[in-house]
Design a protein around this motif. Structure first.
Motif, PDB file in Angstrom:
ATOM      1  N   THR A 128      40.314  38.549  36.662  1.00  0.00           N
ATOM      2  CA  THR A 128      41.755  38.631  37.461  1.00  0.00           C
ATOM      3  C   THR A 128      41.556  37.086  37.533  1.00  0.00           C
ATOM      4  O   THR A 128      42.791  36.090  37.274  1.00  0.00           O
ATOM      5  CB  THR A 128      42.764  39.274  37.947  1.00  0.00           C
ATOM      6  N   ASN A 144      46.880  43.269  40.383  1.00  0.00           N
ATOM      7  CA  ASN A 144      45.578  43.886  39.726  1.00  0.00           C
ATOM      8  C   ASN A 144      44.289  44.107  41.288  1.00  0.00           C
ATOM      9  O   ASN A 144      43.698  44.353  40.781  1.00  0.00           O
ATOM     10  CB  ASN A 144      44.971  43.118  38.463  1.00  0.00           C
ATOM     11  N   ASN A 201      49.177  36.849  37.763  1.00  0.00           N
ATOM     12  CA  ASN A 201      48.861  38.576  38.580  1.00  0.00           C
ATOM     13  C   ASN A 201      48.233  38.986  39.427  1.00  0.00           C
ATOM     14  O   ASN A 201      47.539  38.210  40.276  1.00  0.00           O
ATOM     15  CB  ASN A 201      47.900  38.641  37.248  1.00  0.00           C
TER      16      ASN A 201
END
Length: 267
Positions: A137, A121, A118
């Motif tokens: 995250t 984010n 990810n």
């Protein structure tokens, strides 16, 4: 605003630090006594012997009496994505011209795993992604790496590769993790016994490090947006690679260096 100022200061420090380092490591280096292949650079004091501009990462080559270590550290998201998506290949040989060489590639990921990290984010400040990520995250991404990045390949150049787990009996170790700044560290270790047939008892050898290009289809981070007239366009998600970064990520970047094994205090 405070977070942006902190980010600017950190990026400026990293840039100045990189400029002071050679493009290719110049010295022999003994590994720390407490070296551990875990994707963390803490035992190295987060200090680097070189910053290679072509590949965009910091690195150390080091050894002790039993192992050769290659530690790679990438601070930029496009480079970390490229490492995860295409892997790093390390070739050890007596010189650049010989075919008598061994090659290690890590990580070797299935296609479906390459898109699960990810990058979208980052905290949004003043309407723009800041490059600063929540701890949650980073923790989630590291859990994914620990699950996914467990396969490497090893073999002789111009020969067949053996696909291995990072938990193997060949004397090869590999690990990668993000730190709290979403910078990626990759650690590789090879038992020096694996290199004896290559360097023929010599203490000096050539290494070739490649940051392999990744397929464009793996560079996710875009959504399809449909216009009222029925046409569509690709819209980058927050934190997605820019078109130029996507093009750069599709190419393999590499460099050569020479290394002389550091002797132990007892030699």
């Amino acid at each position: 605003m405070k977070n942006i100022l902190i980010l600017i200061i950190v990026l400026s420090f990293t840039s100045v630090y990189a400029q002071k380092l050679p493009n290719v490591q110049q010295i022999s280096l003994r590994s720390p006594a407490n070296v551990k292949i875990d994707g963390k650079a803490t035992e190295w004091g987060n200090k680097w012997q070189a910053y290679n501009k072509g590949t965009g990462f910091f690195y150390n080559v080091a050894n002790n009496a039993g192992y050769l270590y290659i530690i790679i550290h990438a601070t930029d998201a496009p480079v970390t994505r490229k490492i995860i998506g295409g892997g790093i290949s390390l070739t050890i040989s007596t010189d650049r011209k010989t075919d008598n060489a061994v090659r290690l590639t890590y990580p070797v990921l299935a296609y479906e795993n390459k898109k699960y990290i990810n990058y979208n984010n980052a905290k949004v400040i003043d309407g723009e992604p800041s490059g600063i990520y929540p701890d949650s995250t980073i923790t989630a991404n590291n859990k994914k790496l620990l699950t996914m990045a467990k396969i490497l390949s090893f073999g002789k150049v111009n020969g067949s590769d053996t696909v291995l787990s990072v938990y193997n009996n060949y004397g090869i170790q590999a690990a990668m993790l993000f730190n709290n700044k979403m910078e990626l560290t990759v650690e590789l270790a090879l038992d020096l016994k694996l290199l004896k047939p290559i360097i023929n008892g010599l203490s000096k050898f050539t290494y070739h490090i490649e940051c392999n290009g990744m397929e464009i289809m793996n560079l996710n981070g875009f959504d399809i947006v449909y216009n009222p007239d029925g046409t569509s366009k690709m819209k980058p998600r927050p934190g997605a690679l820019a078109p130029l970064e996507i093009e750069q990520a599709s190419y393999t970047t590499d460099f050569f260096g020479e290394y002389t094994l550091a002797k132990s205090d007892r030699e």
